[in-house]
Design a protein around this motif. Structure first.
Motif, PDB file in Angstrom:
ATOM      1  N   LEU A 204       0.836  -1.209   0.000  1.00 52.64           N
ATOM      2  CA  LEU A 204       0.000   0.000   0.000  1.00 52.64           C
ATOM      3  C   LEU A 204       0.867   1.254   0.000  1.00 52.64           C
ATOM      4  N   ALA A 205       1.978   1.211   0.706  1.00 56.77           N
ATOM      5  CA  ALA A 205       2.900   2.350   0.702  1.00 56.77           C
ATOM      6  C   ALA A 205       3.422   2.603  -0.709  1.00 56.77           C
ATOM      7  N   LYS A 206       3.662   1.537  -1.443  1.00 53.82           N
ATOM      8  CA  LYS A 206       4.129   1.684  -2.819  1.00 53.82           C
ATOM      9  C   LYS A 206       3.072   2.366  -3.689  1.00 53.82           C
ATOM     10  N   LEU A 224       3.131  -0.633  10.496  1.00 55.54           N
ATOM     11  CA  LEU A 224       3.087   0.593   9.711  1.00 55.54           C
ATOM     12  C   LEU A 224       4.409   0.905   9.020  1.00 55.54           C
ATOM     13  N   VAL A 225       4.286   1.779   8.038  1.00 56.58           N
ATOM     14  CA  VAL A 225       5.424   2.379   7.344  1.00 56.58           C
ATOM     15  C   VAL A 225       5.175   3.875   7.265  1.00 56.58           C
ATOM     16  N   SER A 226       6.211   4.670   7.509  1.00 54.46           N
ATOM     17  CA  SER A 226       6.087   6.113   7.338  1.00 54.46           C
ATOM     18  C   SER A 226       7.212   6.625   6.459  1.00 54.46           C
ATOM     19  N   ARG A 227       6.914   7.688   5.750  1.00 58.57           N
ATOM     20  CA  ARG A 227       7.905   8.350   4.910  1.00 58.57           C
ATOM     21  C   ARG A 227       7.696   9.860   5.008  1.00 58.57           C
ATOM     22  N   GLY A 228       8.791  10.599   4.960  1.00 53.39           N
ATOM     23  CA  GLY A 228       8.705  12.047   4.951  1.00 53.39           C
ATOM     24  C   GLY A 228       8.211  12.616   6.270  1.00 53.39           C
ATOM     25  N   LEU A 229       7.749  13.863   6.210  1.00 57.28           N
ATOM     26  CA  LEU A 229       7.295  14.579   7.395  1.00 57.28           C
ATOM     27  C   LEU A 229       5.899  15.136   7.182  1.00 57.28           C
ATOM     28  N   LYS A 230       5.204  15.392   8.262  1.00 57.88           N
ATOM     29  CA  LYS A 230       3.908  16.051   8.207  1.00 57.88           C
ATOM     30  C   LYS A 230       4.129  17.543   7.901  1.00 57.88           C
ATOM     31  N   PRO A 231       3.056  18.296   7.627  1.00 59.12           N
ATOM     32  CA  PRO A 231       3.209  19.738   7.413  1.00 59.12           C
ATOM     33  C   PRO A 231       3.966  20.408   8.554  1.00 59.12           C
ATOM     34  N   GLN A 232       4.666  21.470   8.209  1.00 57.94           N
ATOM     35  CA  GLN A 232       5.548  22.205   9.121  1.00 57.94           C
ATOM     36  C   GLN A 232       6.675  21.330   9.650  1.00 57.94           C
ATOM     37  N   SER A 233       7.061  20.336   8.836  1.00 56.56           N
ATOM     38  CA  SER A 233       8.206  19.468   9.133  1.00 56.56           C
ATOM     39  C   SER A 233       8.070  18.717  10.454  1.00 56.56           C
ATOM     40  N   GLN A 234       6.843  18.384  10.802  1.00 59.45           N
ATOM     41  CA  GLN A 234       6.598  17.624  12.020  1.00 59.45           C
ATOM     42  C   GLN A 234       6.759  16.122  11.751  1.00 59.45           C
ATOM     43  N   PRO A 235       7.469  15.396  12.609  1.00 57.85           N
ATOM     44  CA  PRO A 235       7.650  13.959  12.382  1.00 57.85           C
ATOM     45  C   PRO A 235       6.396  13.162  12.730  1.00 57.85           C
ATOM     46  N   TRP A 236       6.264  12.022  12.113  1.00 59.36           N
ATOM     47  CA  TRP A 236       5.219  11.074  12.500  1.00 59.36           C
ATOM     48  C   TRP A 236       5.605  10.468  13.846  1.00 59.36           C
ATOM     49  N   ARG A 237       4.626  10.274  14.708  1.00 62.01           N
ATOM     50  CA  ARG A 237       4.881   9.689  16.015  1.00 62.01           C
ATOM     51  C   ARG A 237       3.863   8.585  16.301  1.00 62.01           C
ATOM     52  N   ILE A 238       4.296   7.596  17.063  1.00 62.61           N
ATOM     53  CA  ILE A 238       3.389   6.542  17.507  1.00 62.61           C
ATOM     54  C   ILE A 238       3.525   6.369  19.006  1.00 62.61           C
ATOM     55  N   ALA A 239       2.530   5.780  19.627  1.00 63.29           N
ATOM     56  CA  ALA A 239       2.587   5.433  21.041  1.00 63.29           C
ATOM     57  C   ALA A 239       2.689   3.921  21.155  1.00 63.29           C
ATOM     58  N   ILE A 240       3.597   3.460  21.985  1.00 65.57           N
ATOM     59  CA  ILE A 240       3.739   2.038  22.275  1.00 65.57           C
ATOM     60  C   ILE A 240       2.961   1.752  23.549  1.00 65.57           C
ATOM     61  N   GLU A 241       2.055   0.805  23.468  1.00 66.63           N
ATOM     62  CA  GLU A 241       1.183   0.508  24.598  1.00 66.63           C
ATOM     63  C   GLU A 241       1.912  -0.269  25.680  1.00 66.63           C
ATOM     64  N   SER A 242       1.591   0.043  26.909  1.00 67.79           N
ATOM     65  CA  SER A 242       2.132  -0.702  28.046  1.00 67.79           C
ATOM     66  C   SER A 242       1.366  -2.002  28.227  1.00 67.79           C
ATOM     67  N   PRO A 243       2.038  -3.069  28.656  1.00 61.33           N
ATOM     68  CA  PRO A 243       1.324  -4.317  28.950  1.00 61.33           C
ATOM     69  C   PRO A 243       0.383  -4.214  30.144  1.00 61.33           C
ATOM     70  N   ILE A 244       0.501  -3.146  30.917  1.00 55.38           N
ATOM     71  CA  ILE A 244      -0.379  -2.952  32.069  1.00 55.38           C
ATOM     72  C   ILE A 244      -1.815  -2.788  31.591  1.00 55.38           C
ATOM     73  N   ALA A 245      -2.760  -3.387  32.291  1.00 54.55           N
ATOM     74  CA  ALA A 245      -4.171  -3.290  31.928  1.00 54.55           C
ATOM     75  C   ALA A 245      -4.608  -1.832  31.872  1.00 54.55           C
ATOM     76  N   GLY A 246      -5.464  -1.526  30.901  1.00 53.67           N
ATOM     77  CA  GLY A 246      -5.962  -0.170  30.763  1.00 53.67           C
ATOM     78  C   GLY A 246      -5.450   0.559  29.546  1.00 53.67           C
ATOM     79  N   ARG A 247      -4.608  -0.133  28.744  1.00 57.35           N
ATOM     80  CA  ARG A 247      -4.099   0.413  27.491  1.00 57.35           C
ATOM     81  C   ARG A 247      -3.419   1.760  27.704  1.00 57.35           C
ATOM     82  N   THR A 248      -2.520   1.822  28.691  1.00 60.63           N
ATOM     83  CA  THR A 248      -1.753   3.025  28.928  1.00 60.63           C
ATOM     84  C   THR A 248      -0.551   3.076  27.985  1.00 60.63           C
TER      85      THR A 248
END
Length: 356
Positions: A204-206, A224-248
């Motif tokens: 799909l990225a292709k 996921l795959v990311s390329r380039g930057l968002k507007p105003q040169s902002q990087p893409w970011r993700i959150a890694i979920e903790s194994p602790i209950a509650g999806r922190t």
């Protein structure tokens, strides 16, 4: 040798929940006073849909003149490509290429599509390099322990049952021949759910890149795959979920120009007489693994590789996985179950991407 893959739809949905340990932070904040002319000529376009028992989300930076009709046309291409991939690699479509091969007898050779052959090549390479920690033939053992489509068990199988099923497991029994032909030398059942999503993300990225976009993020079920930057040169970011209950949130990570996949064992298990049985299977014993690695996130040059390695690393345990990552230039983040909580371990390159 250790391994982990999901045998079919039910387990695949559970695995999708685990692997949604990575989810998108595609929100950015800018002051109206600082919006540049270049930014004003750009916009984020986002589409979503369903595939492989989960969802996909794609966001890209387009000119402000990019129309809804153009968006719909691009999504139509994406959906068509996903149908094609599923028809080749799904284990729940009865007449898919993979399903038809799984139904053949031992000793059967069959010609398959170039894309299926390519994914099988990638899977075999990961199996060899991980000393069998990754194995796409482990489905029968997954089913035996109740993590597949057959049933959910609450009692461990007998030693005799395990021994019988282990005869059907082993990536070395699948031969990749010339001219896109493959052959099984045992009663194998192949399952590509641990790499097919990653491959689909790459495809799909292709499509997005071929449409002329240089800044985008493509995600299927947390891979996921990311390329380039968002507007105003902002990087893409993700959150890694903790194994602790509650999806922190465990960590927030910058993921520009990289592929990401996560695998975890902290949701898919059963307990018997106070003992916890993970869905991650050690094919050397035919039994669930006993190490303390709860989750691993892998960064790689393509998502198929990240997908397969995340599965392999979770099966291998943190010590072997960390050494493999360092020796092979792979960046990875490990969450380990300790006596009083969870412990983090990461490669130096991954540490440089930590935002918080």
């Amino acid at each position: 040798m250790l391994t982990s893959i999901f045998g079919a739809f039910k387990a695949f949905l559970k695995r999708t929940l685990q692997r949604l340990a990575v989810y998108l932070l595609a929100v950015f904040v800018v002051s109206p006073l600082t919006i540049s002319l270049a930014f004003a000529e750009q916009k984020l376009v986002a589409i979503e849909g369903r595939t492989m028992g989960t969802t996909y989300h794609i966001t890209w930076v387009a000119k402000s003149s990019f129309t809804a009709e153009q968006t719909a046309n691009l999504q139509a291409k994406i959906d068509l490509r996903l149908l094609d991939i599923n028809q080749a690699m799904s284990t729940y479509i009865p007449n898919s290429e993979l399903s038809l091969f799984n139904k053949t007898a031992s000793g059967t050779a069959q010609k398959v599509s170039a894309q299926l052959y390519r994914v099988l090549e990638m899977a075999r390479k990961i199996s060899v390099q991980s000393a069998g920690a990754y194995d796409i033939t482990v489905g029968p053992l997954i089913n035996l322990w109740g993590f597949g489509p057959d049933k959910r068990v609450t009692k461990a199988p007998s030693a005799e049952q395990i021994a019988a099923i282990r005869k059907r497991v082993g990536y070395q029994h699948l031969k990749l021949l010339a001219d896109n032909k493959i052959k099984k030398e045992a009663d194998l059942y192949l399952d590509l759910s641990s790499i097919a999503k990653g491959y689909a993300v790459d495809q799909l990225a292709k499509i997005v890149a071929d449409a002329g976009f240089t800044a985008y993020l493509v995600e299927i079920g947390g891979e996921l795959v990311s390329r380039g930057l968002k507007p105003q040169s902002q990087p893409w970011r993700i959150a890694i979920e903790s194994p602790i209950a509650g999806r922190t949130v465990q960590r927030v990570v910058r993921v520009d120009d990289v592929a990401v996949a996560t695998s975890g064992d902290y949701r898919n298990y059963f307990e018997e007489q106070g003992r916890r049985y993970s869905h991650i299977i050690d094919t050397a014993t035919g039994r669930p693994i006993t190490h303390n690695l709860a989750s691993v996130t892998v960064l790689a040059e393509n998502c198929a590789l990240a997908d397969g390695l995340a599965t392999a690393f979770l099966a291998m345990g943190v010590e072997k996985s960390y050494l493999y990552a360092i020796d092979n230039g792979i960046e990875a983040f490990f969450i380990i179950k300790g006596k009083t909580g969870f412990i983090e371990k990461m490669t130096p390159g991954f540490a440089q991407r930590i935002v918080q």
